[in-house]
Design a protein around this motif. Structure first.
Motif, PDB file in Angstrom:
ATOM      1  N   GLU A  36       0.849  -1.185   0.000  1.00 37.10           N
ATOM      2  CA  GLU A  36       0.000   0.000   0.000  1.00 37.10           C
ATOM      3  C   GLU A  36       0.891   1.244   0.000  1.00 37.10           C
ATOM      4  O   GLU A  36       1.763   1.376   0.860  1.00 37.10           O
ATOM      5  N   LEU A  37       0.659   2.149  -0.934  1.00 32.36           N
ATOM      6  CA  LEU A  37       1.465   3.372  -0.990  1.00 32.36           C
ATOM      7  C   LEU A  37       1.304   4.217   0.275  1.00 32.36           C
ATOM      8  O   LEU A  37       2.239   4.910   0.672  1.00 32.36           O
ATOM      9  N   ASP A  38       0.143   4.146   0.912  1.00 31.31           N
ATOM     10  CA  ASP A  38      -0.045   4.888   2.165  1.00 31.31           C
ATOM     11  C   ASP A  38       0.992   4.462   3.204  1.00 31.31           C
ATOM     12  O   ASP A  38       1.447   5.277   4.010  1.00 31.31           O
ATOM     13  N   ASN A  39       1.387   3.187   3.179  1.00 31.41           N
ATOM     14  CA  ASN A  39       2.387   2.684   4.129  1.00 31.41           C
ATOM     15  C   ASN A  39       3.812   3.045   3.706  1.00 31.41           C
ATOM     16  O   ASN A  39       4.739   2.889   4.495  1.00 31.41           O
ATOM     17  N   VAL A  40       3.967   3.485   2.475  1.00 30.10           N
ATOM     18  CA  VAL A  40       5.257   4.003   2.018  1.00 30.10           C
ATOM     19  C   VAL A  40       5.367   5.478   2.423  1.00 30.10           C
ATOM     20  O   VAL A  40       6.411   5.937   2.860  1.00 30.10           O
ATOM     21  N   VAL A  41       4.263   6.194   2.310  1.00 29.81           N
ATOM     22  CA  VAL A  41       4.228   7.614   2.652  1.00 29.81           C
ATOM     23  C   VAL A  41       4.283   7.827   4.166  1.00 29.81           C
ATOM     24  O   VAL A  41       4.924   8.754   4.639  1.00 29.81           O
ATOM     25  N   HIS A  42       3.611   6.935   4.904  1.00 29.85           N
ATOM     26  CA  HIS A  42       3.525   7.084   6.358  1.00 29.85           C
ATOM     27  C   HIS A  42       4.215   5.932   7.073  1.00 29.85           C
ATOM     28  O   HIS A  42       4.112   4.782   6.662  1.00 29.85           O
ATOM     29  N   LEU A  43       4.875   6.267   8.143  1.00 30.27           N
ATOM     30  CA  LEU A  43       5.426   5.278   9.050  1.00 30.27           C
ATOM     31  C   LEU A  43       4.334   5.015  10.077  1.00 30.27           C
ATOM     32  O   LEU A  43       3.858   5.941  10.740  1.00 30.27           O
ATOM     33  N   ARG A  44       3.882   3.768  10.184  1.00 27.47           N
ATOM     34  CA  ARG A  44       2.792   3.411  11.090  1.00 27.47           C
ATOM     35  C   ARG A  44       3.372   3.090  12.465  1.00 27.47           C
ATOM     36  O   ARG A  44       4.109   2.116  12.612  1.00 27.47           O
ATOM     37  N   LEU A  45       3.047   3.924  13.431  1.00 30.81           N
ATOM     38  CA  LEU A  45       3.537   3.736  14.798  1.00 30.81           C
ATOM     39  C   LEU A  45       2.349   3.571  15.747  1.00 30.81           C
ATOM     40  O   LEU A  45       1.253   4.082  15.467  1.00 30.81           O
ATOM     41  N   PRO A  46       2.540   2.869  16.873  1.00 29.77           N
ATOM     42  CA  PRO A  46       1.444   2.717  17.851  1.00 29.77           C
ATOM     43  C   PRO A  46       0.892   4.067  18.312  1.00 29.77           C
ATOM     44  O   PRO A  46      -0.295   4.206  18.589  1.00 29.77           O
ATOM     45  N   PHE A  59      13.178   6.086  -0.818  1.00 26.93           N
ATOM     46  CA  PHE A  59      13.980   4.893  -0.560  1.00 26.93           C
ATOM     47  C   PHE A  59      13.071   3.668  -0.425  1.00 26.93           C
ATOM     48  O   PHE A  59      13.332   2.619  -1.028  1.00 26.93           O
ATOM     49  N   GLU A  60      12.006   3.793   0.370  1.00 26.49           N
ATOM     50  CA  GLU A  60      11.064   2.682   0.575  1.00 26.49           C
ATOM     51  C   GLU A  60      10.386   2.288  -0.742  1.00 26.49           C
ATOM     52  O   GLU A  60      10.234   1.110  -1.040  1.00 26.49           O
ATOM     53  N   PHE A  61       9.988   3.280  -1.531  1.00 22.33           N
ATOM     54  CA  PHE A  61       9.330   3.007  -2.811  1.00 22.33           C
ATOM     55  C   PHE A  61      10.286   2.304  -3.772  1.00 22.33           C
ATOM     56  O   PHE A  61       9.926   1.305  -4.400  1.00 22.33           O
ATOM     57  N   ILE A  64      10.853  -1.358  -3.106  1.00 27.00           N
ATOM     58  CA  ILE A  64       9.768  -2.205  -3.633  1.00 27.00           C
ATOM     59  C   ILE A  64       9.926  -2.384  -5.133  1.00 27.00           C
ATOM     60  O   ILE A  64       9.914  -3.504  -5.644  1.00 27.00           O
ATOM     61  N   THR A  65      10.081  -1.279  -5.865  1.00 23.96           N
ATOM     62  CA  THR A  65      10.091  -1.358  -7.332  1.00 23.96           C
ATOM     63  C   THR A  65      11.350  -1.998  -7.895  1.00 23.96           C
ATOM     64  O   THR A  65      11.371  -2.369  -9.069  1.00 23.96           O
ATOM     65  N   CYS A  66      12.385  -2.143  -7.090  1.00 23.35           N
ATOM     66  CA  CYS A  66      13.594  -2.827  -7.557  1.00 23.35           C
ATOM     67  C   CYS A  66      13.510  -4.341  -7.357  1.00 23.35           C
ATOM     68  O   CYS A  66      14.391  -5.079  -7.805  1.00 23.35           O
ATOM     69  N   SER A  67      12.461  -4.799  -6.694  1.00 22.52           N
ATOM     70  CA  SER A  67      12.297  -6.245  -6.515  1.00 22.52           C
ATOM     71  C   SER A  67      11.696  -6.863  -7.776  1.00 22.52           C
ATOM     72  O   SER A  67      11.204  -6.160  -8.664  1.00 22.52           O
ATOM     73  N   ASP A  68      11.757  -8.191  -7.873  1.00 24.29           N
ATOM     74  CA  ASP A  68      11.334  -8.901  -9.082  1.00 24.29           C
ATOM     75  C   ASP A  68       9.820  -8.951  -9.278  1.00 24.29           C
ATOM     76  O   ASP A  68       9.348  -8.994 -10.409  1.00 24.29           O
ATOM     77  N   LYS A  69       9.074  -8.979  -8.181  1.00 23.63           N
ATOM     78  CA  LYS A  69       7.621  -9.104  -8.253  1.00 23.63           C
ATOM     79  C   LYS A  69       6.981  -8.177  -7.244  1.00 23.63           C
ATOM     80  O   LYS A  69       7.416  -8.136  -6.093  1.00 23.63           O
ATOM     81  N   TRP A  70       5.965  -7.453  -7.681  1.00 20.00           N
ATOM     82  CA  TRP A  70       5.240  -6.598  -6.757  1.00 20.00           C
ATOM     83  C   TRP A  70       3.895  -6.172  -7.334  1.00 20.00           C
ATOM     84  O   TRP A  70       3.701  -6.130  -8.539  1.00 20.00           O
ATOM     85  N   ILE A  71       3.018  -5.891  -6.410  1.00 23.23           N
ATOM     86  CA  ILE A  71       1.765  -5.218  -6.723  1.00 23.23           C
ATOM     87  C   ILE A  71       1.740  -4.004  -5.799  1.00 23.23           C
ATOM     88  O   ILE A  71       1.866  -4.141  -4.583  1.00 23.23           O
ATOM     89  N   ILE A  72       1.639  -2.833  -6.380  1.00 23.98           N
ATOM     90  CA  ILE A  72       1.579  -1.592  -5.620  1.00 23.98           C
ATOM     91  C   ILE A  72       0.188  -1.011  -5.839  1.00 23.98           C
ATOM     92  O   ILE A  72      -0.312  -0.991  -6.969  1.00 23.98           O
ATOM     93  N   GLU A  73      -0.426  -0.542  -4.761  1.00 28.70           N
ATOM     94  CA  GLU A  73      -1.714   0.126  -4.920  1.00 28.70           C
ATOM     95  C   GLU A  73      -1.755   1.401  -4.109  1.00 28.70           C
ATOM     96  O   GLU A  73      -1.206   1.472  -3.016  1.00 28.70           O
ATOM     97  N   GLY A  74      -2.376   2.421  -4.688  1.00 28.92           N
ATOM     98  CA  GLY A  74      -2.535   3.676  -3.971  1.00 28.92           C
ATOM     99  C   GLY A  74      -3.152   4.747  -4.849  1.00 28.92           C
ATOM    100  O   GLY A  74      -3.344   4.561  -6.046  1.00 28.92           O
ATOM    101  N   VAL A  75      -3.458   5.868  -4.216  1.00 30.08           N
ATOM    102  CA  VAL A  75      -3.946   7.006  -4.987  1.00 30.08           C
ATOM    103  C   VAL A  75      -2.779   7.546  -5.797  1.00 30.08           C
ATOM    104  O   VAL A  75      -1.610   7.320  -5.461  1.00 30.08           O
TER     105      VAL A  75
END
Length: 167
Positions: A36-46, A59-61, A64-75
């Protein structure tokens, strides 16, 4: 259809267009991890979400995109346009506004009743923001289509997340 999708799938669309549902289903059917792109944009903390700075987000994005297989979803976010180049398939969910508005309300109610998990606190403010973002998608749709022109050979536009048959 399965061969056309291949290993790198980028799903974009408005809030409540069905991106997450589609990504989850494709991930299971194709055995490809989804993000989920929202999890790339935001760091989820308690203690709550913290927006990543641009360097960390990119860097996080790229990880992901440098890996061999992925599905990315987001606005659609301009900062992630380089993902279009790396994708084998780009799916734009152009779900009708009335359906998105219904889904936003239903999601908000289900999240508040603890029937559905949420990455954010489903406040009234968040409900109104989702409607605002949904309306913003309609206003920016022309720009999104123009951004996708160089990738037309790998773009699939769907009116709903149930329209993609893999059988």
């Amino acid at each position: 259809m399965d061969n056309m999708l291949r290993n790198k799938i980028y799903i974009i669309g408005s809030v409540a267009s069905g991106k997450t549902t589609m990504a989850r289903k494709l991930s299971k059917q194709l055995n490809i991890p989804w993000y989920e792109l929202d999890n790339v944009v935001h760091l989820r903390l308690p203690s709550g979400d913290v927006k990543r700075d641009a360097k960390e987000r990119d860097f996080e994005f790229n990880k992901i995109t440098c890996s061999d297989k992925w599905i990315i979803e987001g606005v659609y976010r301009q900062c992630f346009n380089n993902g279009f180049e790396k994708a084998d398939t780009i799916i734009l969910l152009d779900t009708p506004p009335f359906k998105r508005k219904y889904r936003i309300a239903k999601r908000w109610i289900c999240q508040n009743l603890k029937m559905e998990k949420s990455n954010y606190v489903p406040t009234l403010k968040m409900l109104f923001l989702m409607y605002k973002w949904s309306n913003g998608f309609e206003k920016s749709k022309k720009d999104i289509f123009e951004t996708l022109v160089p990738y037309n050979d790998k773009v699939i536009v769907l009116k709903d997340n149930t329209c993609l048959a893999l059988e």
